[in-house]
Design a protein around this motif. Structure first.
Motif, PDB file in Angstrom:
ATOM      1  N   SER A 224       0.831  -1.201   0.000  1.00 22.46           N
ATOM      2  CA  SER A 224       0.000   0.000   0.000  1.00 22.46           C
ATOM      3  C   SER A 224       0.864   1.249   0.000  1.00 22.46           C
ATOM      4  O   SER A 224       0.600   2.209  -0.742  1.00 22.46           O
ATOM      5  CB  SER A 224      -0.926  -0.011   1.219  1.00 22.46           C
TER       6      SER A 224
ATOM      7  N   GLN B  64       1.010   4.222  -2.840  1.00 23.38           N
ATOM      8  CA  GLN B  64       0.739   5.611  -2.476  1.00 23.38           C
ATOM      9  C   GLN B  64       1.910   6.521  -2.854  1.00 23.38           C
ATOM     10  O   GLN B  64       1.700   7.656  -3.302  1.00 23.38           O
ATOM     11  CB  GLN B  64       0.455   5.716  -0.984  1.00 23.38           C
TER      12      GLN B  64
ATOM     13  N   TYR C 281      -6.350   2.040  -6.924  1.00 20.14           N
ATOM     14  CA  TYR C 281      -5.717   1.856  -5.613  1.00 20.14           C
ATOM     15  C   TYR C 281      -6.761   1.796  -4.502  1.00 20.14           C
ATOM     16  O   TYR C 281      -6.681   0.935  -3.603  1.00 20.14           O
ATOM     17  CB  TYR C 281      -4.737   2.991  -5.328  1.00 20.14           C
TER      18      TYR C 281
ATOM     19  N   ALA D 200      -7.303  -1.227  -1.937  1.00 18.15           N
ATOM     20  CA  ALA D 200      -7.199  -1.013  -0.496  1.00 18.15           C
ATOM     21  C   ALA D 200      -8.432  -1.537   0.238  1.00 18.15           C
ATOM     22  O   ALA D 200      -8.348  -1.959   1.401  1.00 18.15           O
ATOM     23  CB  ALA D 200      -6.996   0.469  -0.203  1.00 18.15           C
TER      24      ALA D 200
END
Length: 230
Positions: free
Chosen positions: A103, A107, A181, A185
């Protein structure tokens, strides 16, 4: 223990990174004498590095000109998207829920793309967006796929260089990367896969629009860019 790379391999990786970063563009010459001086190595080492880049589809030898960064053909662009669909959609389908590290890496790529867009550095926007998609393939936890996709990304970068208007070509993708994303997530694989599939459909269509059959697909030219689907 990691694999120890030869000096030629290290130079090839650096030159590939220059292609991925948009610093080496299609049609640019890679002059042996200049590279020997820049890297302080022998001609044989440089030739070996350039040979590796040729095997990766990033350079080609042109008679009386030497080694040059390649201009891809239309059929090769289509093939790149066959590969992208195979790897990126599979990675989403089989990958486990995002780890904290995965993650964070995604990011970081998205934040770098955002900063580049704010600076209107569209070349870097493309590079960082491709980095996000490298992290997608990384969900399969396969070093072999990671290395192969790094070569694919470098070839894609050569495709994107054909865009006559970088801002227009690169503007749509950041929000869609963010959407993918967010779905990953949330561990919503079906929705993430659907979003990625639509993304790749649009990216392929825009990429193919940069090429025509008029010269056998050997050089890019401007065409009308079709609208994105939502």
């Amino acid at each position: 223990m990691g694999i120890t790379l030869s000096l030629a391999d290290q130079i090839a990786l650096e030159l590939r990174a220059d292609i991925t970063g948009g610093r080496l563009l299609p049609g640019m010459a890679l002059v042996e004498a200049e590279l020997v001086k820049a890297y302080s190595v022998s001609r044989n080492t440089i030739r070996e590095a350039l040979h590796r880049l040729g095997q990766e589809g990033l350079t080609r030898y042109v008679r009386n000109k030497g080694v040059m960064v390649r201009r891809l053909e239309l059929k090769e662009v289509r093939d790149l998207f066959v590969v992208r669909r195979t790897l990126e959609l599979q990675a989403i389908a089989v990958g486990r829920p995002l780890s904290g590290e995965q993650s964070d890496r995604m990011q970081v790529a998205i934040e770098a793309t955002t900063l580049a867009r704010e600076r209107e550095d569209w070349r870097s926007v493309a590079t960082h967006s491709l980095g996000f998609h490298q992290q997608i393939v990384g969900l399969m936890c396969s070093p072999l796929f990671d290395e192969f996709f790094a070569q694919v990304i470098a070839q894609l970068r050569l495709v994107f260089c054909a865009a006559p208007d970088e801002q227009r070509f690169q503007s749509p993708w950041l929000e869609r990367d963010r959407e993918i994303y967010a779905l990953l997530a949330q561990d919503d694989k079906p929705a993430a896969g659907e979003a990625m599939s639509l993304y790749l459909d649009d990216s392929e269509r825009l990429s193919l629009a940069l090429f025509t059959h008029s010269d056998g697909g050997r050089s890019p030219c401007i065409k009308t860019i079709p609208p994105l689907t939502r």
